[in-house]
Structures are given as structure tokens and as C-alpha cells.
Design an enzyme around this catalytic site. Sequence first.
Site, PDB file in Angstrom:
ATOM      1  CG  HIS A 542      -1.742   1.156   1.468  1.00 41.97           C
ATOM      2  ND1 HIS A 542      -3.101   1.159   1.259  1.00 41.97           N
ATOM      3  CD2 HIS A 542      -1.445   2.400   1.931  1.00 41.97           C
ATOM      4  CE1 HIS A 542      -3.594   2.349   1.571  1.00 41.97           C
ATOM      5  NE2 HIS A 542      -2.605   3.116   1.985  1.00 41.97           N
ATOM      6  CD  GLU A 543       1.630   3.552   3.708  1.00 47.14           C
ATOM      7  OE1 GLU A 543       1.771   4.586   3.029  1.00 47.14           O
ATOM      8  OE2 GLU A 543       0.677   3.396   4.479  1.00 47.14           O
ATOM      9  CG  HIS A 546       0.149   5.821  -0.602  1.00 46.29           C
ATOM     10  ND1 HIS A 546      -1.066   6.257  -1.067  1.00 46.29           N
ATOM     11  CD2 HIS A 546      -0.063   5.428   0.684  1.00 46.29           C
ATOM     12  CE1 HIS A 546      -1.971   6.119  -0.117  1.00 46.29           C
ATOM     13  NE2 HIS A 546      -1.399   5.606   0.944  1.00 46.29           N
ATOM     14  CG  ASP A 607      -6.594  -0.242   0.609  1.00 41.70           C
ATOM     15  OD1 ASP A 607      -5.563  -0.212   1.300  1.00 41.70           O
ATOM     16  OD2 ASP A 607      -7.697   0.175   1.005  1.00 41.70           O
TER      17      ASP A 607
END
Length: 709
Positions: A542-543, A546, A607
Amino acid sequence: MSKPTTLHACLTVASLALAGCATSQAPQATATATAPAATPTLTASAATAAPVVSEGRSINVADLDRSVAPCEDFYRFSGGNWLKNNPVPSYATRWGPRNLLNDRIQLQLRQILEEAAANQSAAKGSNTQKVGDFFASAMDTVAIEKAGLTPLQPELSRIAAIKDLKGVQDEIARQKMLQTDAFFRAGVDVDEKKSTQYTVGINQGGLTLPDRDYYFKQDARTETIRGAYRKYLTNMLALLGDDQATAQKNAATIERIETRLAKASRTRVALRDPQSNYNKLTVAELQKRYPTLNPQRLLTSLQLGAAKEVVVGQPDFLAEVDRVLKTEPVGDLKTYLRWQLVRSVAAALPAAFVNESFRYNQVLTGAKQPLTRWKRMLAATDNSLGEAFGQLYVDKAFSPAAKQKALEMVTNIKASMADHIRSNTWMSEPTKAEALKKLSALRVKIGYPDKWKDYSALNITRDSYLRNLLAAREWDYRQEVKKYGGPIDRNEWGMTPPTINAYYNPPMNEIVFPAGYLQPPFFDPNADDAVNYGAIGGVMGHEITHGFDDQGRQYDAAGNLRDWWTPADAAEFTKRTAIVGRQYDAFSPLDSVHVNGKLTMGENLADFAGLTVVYGALQKQLQKQYGSNPRPLIDGFTPEQRFFLSWAQLRRSNIRPEALRQQILTDPHSPDQYRTIGPLMNMPQFYQAFGCQPGQKMVRTDDDRATIW
């Protein structure tokens, strides 16, 4: 920070994400039938050839609701029994695995704090002395009640003595140092278009209600909240000494000024556009545009007189601040400033102030009772002395082996992301090259800072909790402004070590995972790989992704806000992500309340893309571990099934309706049930793992399915 925030966290607060879906290499859905009952149907080869084991931490089988088919509602299948058996406690507004981990960490932290508070012989100036004295003063309710407003009196007197606009300007500067939210936010940030230097940033703020729309919406729920807001204002002002008529008059003044600011504020969706929220002006231009605010004098008062340029996030908002200062009577501006000061420190005042704040928050969130004092004061200590406190925590709770395992997982997930970029079917080679360059430059921080903050200039005593709180805020502000004009501090962390969260920071192109998050059940060095990759691996993916979502993709490898996409690739990306937006717009957890697909776009993409990328990393890990040998069943589930179950079980939560409504209005994260199933509904890998068939609710049609990475 001066912005809404440039840190894109994985759970609450401001966040980003990436566009993620099935890649061109994703396996196609199988033709294996799924039984009407909820128990997943394994492929024949898996059922007959794979060894069956029950060792290592796996998913929680007792929490499954087998009356629900996984391909109909995976959120309920994966955790329906847990949801039934874990209602929200009276002191909370939501309840899930993160809360359970938080309770466990809080017990560790409480022991650290109580031992430090009991150690009155700790060396003066040491972390133990400062943390212990801060917590001891915060827990001394007898002293707080006895002191009343006395510790705040110098600040209240300063406001009372204001006689003209110049005095208002001075108080605005003072409140920026004390980190209240009066009028706007200001501070030192990394320059998003020149990430090798710091800049001064000014952004909208100044509101008490959670969002601008709360001042204008006319539905019954919002009217009830505004009624609680007015009562909150009036009662708090009465506690400050206003008689009832004066308190009501002053409350109306505060509401009038805040409504003006709200009307000029950008929506949360508009704040997600980094280009339109970057407006660099010279100080001379600022002075010409906003003469009543007098930015030149303000910057000098803020110890930033050397600044030649300022990045204004929302110029029209600052223009309204200038008009407010020009048109509102000085007495009314004083009333507003007094309110912003008091509400920012209410938790450090006598119980009557604390109780009024809770009554207001009850209406907002539905909470039934406040947290116990030690939990609130633990959070305050973490907020004020985060790295001094965090250093004591890390010494006890985070091993070098855990850090190494986490780093290995991130490395594997980065490698999977690189594979997904290279194999992408719609992105051109020039854009792929830039994306790979950015991924290669991504910095990873695990556990705790390599270099801890130095708190030697901060004086903490046991005399007054409020004085300690204000001293810590002013110290923190001075540390921030010291950065201006110097080299970028790449060792700095935006979260403290015990925090159960993680973030991506676009101008620094870094991902950060505090030690608090790297604990069971989110991360266990001894757990089954499928479970770890589905849990903390999902957060890591997820990170990382980003950096490539609708916001993050606008920053290059060096962290500069620069367009590195070809026009055709950017258009195709937007076209594909629009499908995700429409999907989430359709989700409705409450009657007449829908998820905002534009507000939550970044988190939804992170996600989705993150889970897709992490699935690829797990496959590599399994291939490395088992080769062509059968992969074991644990608790009756294949590694792929455990991966998706782990993802889902760590995102289950119960939430009060009031808190859910507030989340949908203000939070860039979708409700947990949609964070769980939204990505899976687009993933052929999920369909294959559980034998899902067209027509089942978890299976989207080809036309409705998003495919990005």
C-alpha cells in the site's frame, strides 16, 4: 506541518495510494465450482497432494462465518463471527485488530511511563526524567484542579491586552508557535517543486467543526452536530468566566468568523490536487495581496524573517483571512483567538473543560464514555515527547531480527512492483523508465530513527502539566523553524516509534513503518509467510504504491512535483482509475450515505495496487521456498487463501454509525468493509484462490473490472 499533510498514512488522517489491479500476468479465474456452503473448494491437486499442517501463526479459523460464501461476501466470511462477538466498547467509536494491538502496546507503554514517573532520581535532562515528569504532571489531577486557569493566565492576559490590529497580528504569531489552529496553518516544509530545500508553507485552517461542510449542510444529523458545537462554545466560554449572555454572544461571534473561514476553504477533494495547492509567492507579493495580515511582519515574528518566498496552499482562503482581519472588530478577533487557544489545551485544564470537550465529541462520534485518564495522558506524552518516549519503548519491544525480516519483505515487494511496472501493457517505455527510477530511489525506514531527536533544550518539570504542554509545543515549533535554510533532514520521522500506522512521504520519496505497527497480529517474524504478506505485506505494498497513485504519481524520483508521464499514459491512467472511483461511489454502508470515490481515490488505489503487487511477491517467496513441491495447507487453506484471509481479518472492524458518517465525510480512507472487498472484487487471483464464478457478488464482469498494474 503547515499542510493538511504531505504524509500519506495507511489508515486515518490524510492518505494517498496507487492504482492497482490485476496485471497482465494475473492468472485467469478457474472453472472450479464453489459449493453453496461457505467452505472454500480446493482444487483437486491441492486437496490431495499438499501436506496439511497447523503450525505457525495462521488466520483465526474460529472467526470465520461459514454460513456466508467467500465469493458472495468475503468480509463476512473472513470475520463474521469476530464481528458478532466484538461489539464496540463504551469508550471507543470503532473496534478492530488495530485496537487490540493498541491495548497491548499501551500496557507496555504504561509500565514504561509509571516506572519513569516513579524514578524521581533520574538524571536531570535525561529522557527518563522528562518523560517521567511529563506523565506525572499529566496524571496529577489534584494539582490540575487546584491550579485552575492560573497556568494559562499569561496567555489569556496577552489576548485580553490586545488593543489594535497590531496586537492581533502578534497574537496570531504567538499562537502559531503554540500550535493552535487559529486562522491558518504555517510552518516549514520540504519545497515540493525543489525537494532539496525547505520552504515556508501557509495553508487553510481555523475551524472547530471537522470539515467546512459541517457549517452549511442542512440535514438533521448536521443540524444536531451544529447544536452541540454551539453548546460546546457557550459552555466552555462560561467556564472561562463569561456570564451566560456574554458566553452566548461570544459563541455566536466565533461561529460567524469560523463560517466565513469555512466558506472560503477548499473541499477535501480539492485539497487532493497537489498542483493547485502549490502557489509560490514572494514575500513582497504576499504583502501586496494580504496587507492586513502583514505577512512580512508575521514571518519576522515567526523567526522566519529570512524567507524570500512562501508557498500558499489556498490563496483565496488567505484572502478571506485578510478580509476577516480588516472587517471584524478587534474585540471579536480577540474572542476567536481566545477560543482557539483554550480549545487546543482543554485536555490539560480542570475536569469541567475536559468533560465539555467530551460531550461535544460524543455527538460527533457516538462515544459512550471517555478513555481512562492514563490512556489519554499516554497519548499526550507520545505527542509531546515522542522520540524520547519512543526510545524507551524500542529498547524493550523491537528486536533487530524483526527489523531485518521486515526489510527483507519490503525488498521483495519492491522487486514485485518493478516486475509489474515492466510488464504493464498500457504504459510506454519512457514512463516505465521514470517509474522504475522512482521505485529504485524509494527510501525505506523501519522501526525507529537512526538518529534520535535531541530534547536537551526542552525543560520539563512536575510543576504543571499545562506549562509542560505549552513548553513542548513551543520547543517543537522552534525545532521546525531551525530547519529553514539548512540541508534536508532525511533522518526525520513524521510518526513516533510506538505508532500503529505507516506512511508514504512524496517530497522525500520514502516509506516509514514504526515499530508499533511491526507487532503481531500485523507482523510476526515467526509466522507463516502467506499470513505476513497478507497482513503487514499488504500495508507495505500500500505505502510503496502510494508513490504511483493519482497524487503520488505527480512526484518524481527526487520528490519534486513534476509531470514525468507522457500525455497518453496519463490519460490512460486517469481512464482506468475512474473505474475504481465509480466502484467505490456505489458502496453505501448507511441509508443515503455513499462512499466518496474521489475523496478516497488514493487510498483505494493503494489498497488495490498494493495487494496485487504483494501477491506477486508472495508467489516469488513461495517458489523460492517450495519450488515445484506441493505447498502446505494450514488450517485447511492454501497459501493463497491464507493470504487473502489475513488481508481481510486485519481490516475487520465494528464502528458506531456517528463515527462512520464522520469518516465518510472527512476521511480519505474508505470504511473497512470496502477496503477489504473492494480490491478483491477486481482480482482474478482472488477468484482463482476461492473458485469464484461469474455472477457471484465478489466477481466483477470484465466491463466493470479495473485493471491498472
